[in-house]
Every structure is written in structure tokens, then in C-alpha cells.
Write a protein that holds these residues in place. Sequence first.
Motif, mmCIF file in Angstrom:
data_model
loop_
_atom_site.group_PDB
_atom_site.id
_atom_site.type_symbol
_atom_site.label_atom_id
_atom_site.label_comp_id
_atom_site.label_asym_id
_atom_site.label_seq_id
_atom_site.Cartn_x
_atom_site.Cartn_y
_atom_site.Cartn_z
ATOM 1 N N ASN A 27 46.960 13.821 -20.609
ATOM 2 C CA ASN A 27 47.926 13.590 -21.698
ATOM 3 C C ASN A 27 48.020 14.753 -22.681
ATOM 4 O O ASN A 27 49.083 14.990 -23.259
ATOM 5 C CB ASN A 27 47.551 12.298 -22.426
ATOM 6 C CG ASN A 27 48.650 11.822 -23.341
ATOM 7 O OD1 ASN A 27 49.830 12.127 -23.129
ATOM 8 N ND2 ASN A 27 48.288 11.091 -24.370
ATOM 9 N N GLU A 58 52.989 17.159 -16.530
ATOM 10 C CA GLU A 58 52.075 16.012 -16.369
ATOM 11 C C GLU A 58 52.007 15.573 -14.904
ATOM 12 O O GLU A 58 50.931 15.390 -14.346
ATOM 13 C CB GLU A 58 52.539 14.818 -17.227
ATOM 14 C CG GLU A 58 52.209 14.943 -18.692
ATOM 15 C CD GLU A 58 53.432 14.731 -19.562
ATOM 16 O OE1 GLU A 58 54.459 15.400 -19.270
ATOM 17 O OE2 GLU A 58 53.373 13.929 -20.512
ATOM 18 N N ASP A 118 53.102 8.212 -21.886
ATOM 19 C CA ASP A 118 51.637 8.123 -21.821
ATOM 20 C C ASP A 118 51.212 7.154 -20.722
ATOM 21 O O ASP A 118 50.117 7.277 -20.170
ATOM 22 C CB ASP A 118 51.077 7.669 -23.174
ATOM 23 C CG ASP A 118 51.260 8.739 -24.232
ATOM 24 O OD1 ASP A 118 51.596 9.876 -23.853
ATOM 25 O OD2 ASP A 118 51.086 8.440 -25.424
#
Length: 403
Positions: A183, A192, A250
Amino acid sequence: MDQAEFRTLPMAINVAMSVCTYFLTVRLIPSLKDTFIKANLCGIDMSKKNRIKIPEALGVVCGCSFLVTMFLFIPIPFSDYIFKNADFPHNEFVELLAALLSICCMLLLGFADDVLDLRWRHKLLLPTIASLPLLMVYYVNFNSTVIIVPKPMRPFLGLSVSLGILYYVYMGMLAVFCTNAINILAGVNGLEVGQSLIIAGSILAFNIVELSGDLWKAHQFSMYFIIPYIAVCLALFKHNWYPSKVFVGDTFCYFSGMTFAVVGIIGHFSKTTLLFFIPQILNFLYSVPQLFHLVPCPRHRLPRYDPETDKMNPSTTVFKYGDLNILARFIMRIFKTFKIVQWKEDSDGTITCNNLTIINFVLIMFGPMREPTLTTILLTIQVAGTLLAFVIRYPLASVFYDV
Ligand code: UD1
Ligand code: MG
């Protein structure tokens, strides 16, 4: 390896299911974009000229596809036992269920984080809670907390030591680290998912190599998770690569980190899993002054976009040297001496320093560049990290262990 025991059919079914999942997920993601925007789950891409709303937290779609695939897959590895009415391996079954429960729990908590925008202390608590089912199963099934001591330390500690409760603390922390480390290495399109894909690919390669070893069953177990994981990630990557049409949120970072922690713990290769996190470990260490607020940490540390040149520049944090405590001064002095920060000091003691992420570090080293180039360099570093990990795991490990 006992060829009779190593059944390829469940693996073939797993691969076939993963391929189907990829094609379904790759279509599902764009079709749900508007639903996410309507629910106000969206963010602004800060590195583009036209600041349009991009749907956020699409990691939840990817995580759900993964879970559905895994739920459908549950009976497959056990079909032999079911049909032949043989001794059912309850311990293996419960491992699979607990692993899925932990990932499922993490996905839910991650989504809650995206919706409610939780604070940093919760980000540490959530993965710890989600890993509890897994730790419980580890306790019931293995409860082996013995670690082999590296050769140079054996005169002091002996051949092995039992870490007891500390080993469980370590495993809980592994989940916290894996989730958060991904993260905080974020903020440029595709990073990511890209880094997660490379880590997953590395774990898969390691599993394939180890399939011929004694612990093949643990590695086969890991592959059952990693292959569908790679499938859903590839689908998400397609939409998240520059220019991003969706953001992962997230939710995705939690889901990924937990999947890696789960396979590492159940497959008994958590140290090797950590080796695949070399760039994330470096990014974490570099970030320490900001994460622990020794140096001011803005809400976003992603690079600064220059619309004139369409290039990314290092983003900065501003503070007065006199306001730093002694520890912060010491660390920043080391960073400055080794020239790993861009440091500008005004006559009145105001310092402008880059935000401490390896993303900004790459920009300092190579100069401003376009966003996809930056992501590509960072992903190349991730691949280099994997190669280094394999060198440490195989040739170098024999220096420290009897392998
Ligand atoms: C973490 C980082 C933060 C970084 C952020 C970017 C720490 C302590 N926190 O925070 O520094 O800025 O991730 O994800 O290191 N975004 C883009 N382009 C992208 C990806 C994200 O502009 O390619 C922006 C979007 O506005 C998006 C937001 O980042 O809405 C998502 O940030 P979020 O994941 O909520 O930030 P954190 O994980 O809290
Ligand atoms: Mg984030």
C-alpha cells in the motif's frame, strides 16, 4: 516425489478455472465502473492534465472473483477421498478453509477501509485480526515454532531454537507488513498490481521448483491459491495500467498482502516470501522517518505531476531543521551524507526534502520522466529483487544452512 500421490488433475482444473476467471473478471471490471462512481467510490488521478473521476476500490471485484473461483475449487483436491470414501484429510481441509477465511476477512476489512477511509493505526490492526483464523489453524495443525539456526550462530544458540509465542507474533506481523508494504509503494498507474503480479509470479516459480522436493504438498497448496490470484490480477492490471481506467484501492493491497502471507505461512516458506519483498522492505526502511512522523508526512507522497512537460517530478515535504528531534536529525543526516535525499536548505533553516519513497528516489536518480516509464523502472527493480531473492535462497543459503 511420489508420482502416484502427486495428482496433476486438480492442478489442471485449477489452471482451467483461472483462465475462465481471467476472462470473466476482465469483462466484469469495466461493466461495474459506473456503479462504483455512483456509490461515490472514486478518486482523482493526480498525474493527469484532465482531472477526471476514476472509480476506486476495484480490488474488491478482483478479490470476489478470486474467492468465488476458490469456493468452487474447494471440493476438487478432495474429490478422491469423497468418491472413495477414504480417510478424509480433515487437517488439510481446515487449512484451505482457514486460508480462505483470512483472505475473505481481509477483503471485507480492506473494503471497509476504502469506504470509511480509516486511520493508520487501524491499518495495522486490521491485518492482525484477519490473520487470527490462520494462526489458530497453524497452532492446531503444526504448532511448530522451531527455527533452524544459521551455521555461524550455532556455537551460541545450538542447531535450532523454539520461538514459542514469538513465532505467532512474527506471523501476525508478516500479514501486517505484506499488506501495508504494498500500500505504501503506490501512487503511479499500475504499480500496486504490477508489483503484486511480480511477487506472485516469483512465488509461483519458487513453488514449481520446490514441487520436486519433500515439501511438495505445501507448494502444491500454495499454487492452488497463486494461480487464480495471478489470473484476477492480470485482469485488473489490464485496466489499471497507464492511463488507469480504474484504481485498485486499499482493498486490493490488503487482499494481495494477505494472500502472500497466507501461502507463506501455510506453505512454510514465509522467509522466502519476505525475500520477494526486497523493494518493499527498502521502501519501508526509507519511509521510516515519515511513517513514524519524525519528519512531516503529507497525506499523499506520490510524485508531483508537471502538466507542462507531462513528466513526473519528486514530490517534497517542507520543515524547519530546528523542529526535528534528535533522532530525526541523526537519520536525516545519514540520508544526506549518503546523498539518498534531495535536500534544499534556505537561509532561515527551512528544508525542502523529497518524500521518502523509492518512487521519488528513482526520480532523483534518473530525473523527471513520464508516468509509464516510471512504473516500468519500478517494476524492473521488482524483477531484479526477485532474481536477487533466488540467489540468496539457493546458492547463498548453503553458506548459512545445510541445504
Ligand atoms: C498511500 C501512500 C500515499 C500515496 C497513496 C497513493 C504512504 C504513507 N501512503 O496512501 O503516500 O500517495 O498511497 O495511492 O506512503 N492515485 C493516483 N494515481 C494512482 C494511484 C492513486 O493519483 O496511480 C491517487 C488517487 O487520487 C487515489 C488515491 O491516490 O484516489 C488513493 O490513495 P489511497 O490508496 O487512499 O492512499 P493511502 O493508501 O492511504
Ligand atoms: Mg492505498
